[in-house]
Design a protein around this motif. Structure first.
Motif, PDB file in Angstrom:
ATOM      1  N   THR A 414      53.960  49.674  60.542  1.00  0.00           N
ATOM      2  CA  THR A 414      54.894  49.002  59.632  1.00  0.00           C
ATOM      3  C   THR A 414      54.698  47.494  59.670  1.00  0.00           C
ATOM      4  O   THR A 414      54.709  46.808  58.642  1.00  0.00           O
ATOM      5  CB  THR A 414      56.341  49.353  59.996  1.00  0.00           C
ATOM      6  N   THR A 415      54.497  46.970  60.865  1.00  0.00           N
ATOM      7  CA  THR A 415      54.272  45.525  61.016  1.00  0.00           C
ATOM      8  C   THR A 415      53.014  45.088  60.280  1.00  0.00           C
ATOM      9  O   THR A 415      53.021  44.106  59.524  1.00  0.00           O
ATOM     10  CB  THR A 415      54.139  45.172  62.498  1.00  0.00           C
ATOM     11  N   VAL A 416      51.925  45.824  60.499  1.00  0.00           N
ATOM     12  CA  VAL A 416      50.653  45.449  59.878  1.00  0.00           C
ATOM     13  C   VAL A 416      50.742  45.539  58.365  1.00  0.00           C
ATOM     14  O   VAL A 416      50.296  44.630  57.639  1.00  0.00           O
ATOM     15  CB  VAL A 416      49.519  46.349  60.413  1.00  0.00           C
ATOM     16  N   THR A 417      51.324  46.622  57.850  1.00  0.00           N
ATOM     17  CA  THR A 417      51.391  46.783  56.399  1.00  0.00           C
ATOM     18  C   THR A 417      52.293  45.739  55.756  1.00  0.00           C
ATOM     19  O   THR A 417      51.998  45.235  54.663  1.00  0.00           O
ATOM     20  CB  THR A 417      51.882  48.192  56.035  1.00  0.00           C
ATOM     21  N   ASP A 418      53.394  45.396  56.418  1.00  0.00           N
ATOM     22  CA  ASP A 418      54.275  44.360  55.867  1.00  0.00           C
ATOM     23  C   ASP A 418      53.574  43.008  55.828  1.00  0.00           C
ATOM     24  O   ASP A 418      53.592  42.303  54.813  1.00  0.00           O
ATOM     25  CB  ASP A 418      55.561  44.254  56.693  1.00  0.00           C
ATOM     26  N   ILE A 419      52.956  42.650  56.959  1.00  0.00           N
ATOM     27  CA  ILE A 419      52.309  41.336  57.032  1.00  0.00           C
ATOM     28  C   ILE A 419      51.143  41.239  56.062  1.00  0.00           C
ATOM     29  O   ILE A 419      51.004  40.256  55.316  1.00  0.00           O
ATOM     30  CB  ILE A 419      51.850  41.051  58.476  1.00  0.00           C
ATOM     31  N   THR A 420      50.276  42.251  56.056  1.00  0.00           N
ATOM     32  CA  THR A 420      49.116  42.206  55.143  1.00  0.00           C
ATOM     33  C   THR A 420      49.548  42.280  53.688  1.00  0.00           C
ATOM     34  O   THR A 420      48.965  41.619  52.817  1.00  0.00           O
ATOM     35  CB  THR A 420      48.138  43.348  55.451  1.00  0.00           C
ATOM     36  N   GLY A 421      50.566  43.110  53.415  1.00  0.00           N
ATOM     37  CA  GLY A 421      51.054  43.213  52.042  1.00  0.00           C
ATOM     38  C   GLY A 421      51.638  41.905  51.549  1.00  0.00           C
ATOM     39  O   GLY A 421      51.302  41.420  50.453  1.00  0.00           O
ATOM     40  N   PHE A 422      52.514  41.291  52.356  1.00  0.00           N
ATOM     41  CA  PHE A 422      53.124  40.018  51.973  1.00  0.00           C
ATOM     42  C   PHE A 422      52.067  38.916  51.847  1.00  0.00           C
ATOM     43  O   PHE A 422      52.070  38.147  50.882  1.00  0.00           O
ATOM     44  CB  PHE A 422      54.184  39.600  52.997  1.00  0.00           C
ATOM     45  N   PHE A 423      51.186  38.841  52.850  1.00  0.00           N
ATOM     46  CA  PHE A 423      50.210  37.753  52.874  1.00  0.00           C
ATOM     47  C   PHE A 423      49.231  37.857  51.708  1.00  0.00           C
ATOM     48  O   PHE A 423      48.910  36.847  51.062  1.00  0.00           O
ATOM     49  CB  PHE A 423      49.455  37.759  54.204  1.00  0.00           C
ATOM     50  N   SER A 424      48.737  39.072  51.442  1.00  0.00           N
ATOM     51  CA  SER A 424      47.774  39.221  50.352  1.00  0.00           C
ATOM     52  C   SER A 424      48.424  38.922  49.005  1.00  0.00           C
ATOM     53  O   SER A 424      47.846  38.205  48.168  1.00  0.00           O
ATOM     54  CB  SER A 424      47.178  40.632  50.352  1.00  0.00           C
ATOM     55  N   PHE A 425      49.647  39.421  48.770  1.00  0.00           N
ATOM     56  CA  PHE A 425      50.315  39.227  47.488  1.00  0.00           C
ATOM     57  C   PHE A 425      50.666  37.757  47.270  1.00  0.00           C
ATOM     58  O   PHE A 425      50.327  37.161  46.236  1.00  0.00           O
ATOM     59  CB  PHE A 425      51.565  40.100  47.432  1.00  0.00           C
TER      60      PHE A 425
END
Length: 436
Positions: A414-425
């Motif tokens: 969950t941490t990785v997907t949130d961070i990568t999702g937010f950062f990439s977008f």
């Protein structure tokens, strides 16, 4: 006439090519050798050649040659073998040979092999007999009877016929063997053999034995390699002895948490990861804070943030479930991390592009902004690829570190997907701000 050094080198090369190029046929030849002859042939070969033929040798022959092979060669062979293959052969060695092999491996690799040999409490693998008799379908009845007279096995109701890499092919009843013609091949009098997994519940195996009125059931690994046999009498005795222990496990008296475990036990096992999740949530929030000015300028980004993070989370959960299942069923080991990761990258790219197209069309219809649609499409692909990689590598890494991936992987994912999702977008939106 004594062979010259050149002739000996040529003979060794021929043997090596035969072992590597035709391991199944080479194993059949080695099975017919005496123990000293088999050791002499294998000891003269490099580790790669011995490792190639190893999965095709019978457990009895492996158990004979292990104490005789040089430790240096044996160590290289064990490290070359896939952990699942090494574990399958060690399960059917004598305890002395098994511990000798494990002692030769580095501690981390030995622990991984032990994990393949350790089955969950209550599973069929815990009660199977690893000393199943195996023969080749092309062997004759007379040869099989001679082997039985020499070994004098107890409780031998079935002979199991195996193919390359010890894969289960069929079975032969002892009664049928006794009345068959000595020159007849075992494959001609064999019948299909129903098998079970070492992870099947013991109660289910007992019910199957009773339902089909069988005395024994072969046990195979995920690659259909024969690793043992469950005898009816031994299974029933074990079930009786463990009934009280099973009841205690149901009310949480075991080491690991169960549905009815004491609250204190549940708290001790869960609280650390909840605190870790809190810390990682702050990290995700910090990523959003970095792009606070971008969000303030383009408020539509705040609306679409959960779309990217949520889709990445779903993709990561799929990869996580498949990887944890593969680890639990011993379909993969931690050594397969690169192959698993490459597969998830490929899946992430294809699924990411497909989902990104749908998302881009929907965002364009909603916002009438080509730039915003492009931003979410690019970030969707990146986030889903990163989620697939994380979903595969997190449980493998935790397993390598001796942690339970089923309990803690989802929090880290969950941490990785949130961070990568937010950062990439938000990162892509910042770079393409002129198009928004």
């Amino acid at each position: 006439m004594q062979e010259s050094p050149a002739q000996e080198d040529a003979l060794d090369l021929v043997n090596r090519q035969f072992l590597i190029g035709h391991p199944a046929r080479a194993a059949d030849a080695i099975e017919s050798f005496s123990r000293s002859e088999a050791v002499e042939v294998l000891a003269a070969q490099p580790a790669a050649a011995v490792a190639s033929v190893w999965p095709h040798l019978s457990p009895a022959r492996i158990d004979e040659i292990v104490p005789e092979l040089p430790d240096a060669l044996l160590t290289e062979v064990l490290r070359t073998l896939d952990p699942a293959v090494g574990a399958a052969s060690m399960l059917r060695m004598s305890e002395e040979s098994r511990e000798h092999c494990l002692a030769l491996l580095p501690s981390a690799e030995a622990a991984e092999v032990r994990r393949f040999m350790d089955y969950p409490p209550g599973s069929a693998g815990r009660v199977m007999d690893t000393r199943a008799l195996t023969f080749r379908p092309e062997q004759t009845v007379g040869a099989a009877l001679e082997t039985l007279r020499r070994l004098k096995p107890r409780d031998a109701r079935l002979l199991f016929l195996v193919g390359p890499e010890q894969t289960l092919v069929s079975a032969v009843d002892i009664q049928q063997l006794a009345i068959a013609d000595p020159d007849e091949q075992l494959g001609d009098i064999a019948h299909p053999a129903a098998a079970v997994s070492p992870f099947d519940d013991r109660e289910e195996v007992a019910e199957r034995l009773k339902q089909y009125q069988l005395d024994a059931l072969p046990v195979v690994d995920p690659h259909d390699r024969l690793i043992g046999v469950i005898h009816h009498g031994a299974l029933l005795k074990t079930l009786q002895e463990t009934t009280s222990a099973d009841i205690q496990m149901m009310v949480g008296a075991g080491r690991e948490e169960r549905a009815l475990s004491r609250p204190g036990l549940a708290v001790r096992q869960r609280l650390l990861w909840l605190q870790t999740n809190l810390l990682t949530a702050f990290l995700a929030a910090a990523v959003v804070g970095v792009f606070e000015s971008t969000i303030a300028q383009f408020t539509a980004l705040a609306v679409l943030l959960p779309v990217v993070a949520g889709q990445a989370g779903n993709a990561g959960a799929q990869a996580l479930a498949v990887t944890i299942r593969g680890l639990a069923l011993r379909e993969i080991s931690t050594r397969h991390w690169l192959r698993v990761m490459i597969k998830e990258v490929q899946v992430g790219v294809v699924n990411g592009v497909a989902v990104a197209v749908t998302t881009g069309i929907a965002v364009y219809v909603w916002s009438r902004s080509v730039g915003l649609a492009l931003v979410i499409m690019l970030s969707m692909v990146l986030a889903m690829v990163a989620a697939g990689v994380a979903g595969s590598l997190i449980p493998i890494s935790l397993t390598r570190l001796g942690q339970d991936p089923a309990q803690s992987s989802s929090i880290l994912l969950t941490t990785v997907t949130d961070i990568t999702g937010f950062f990439s977008f938000l990162g892509i939106a910042t770079l393409l701000a002129a198009m928004l």
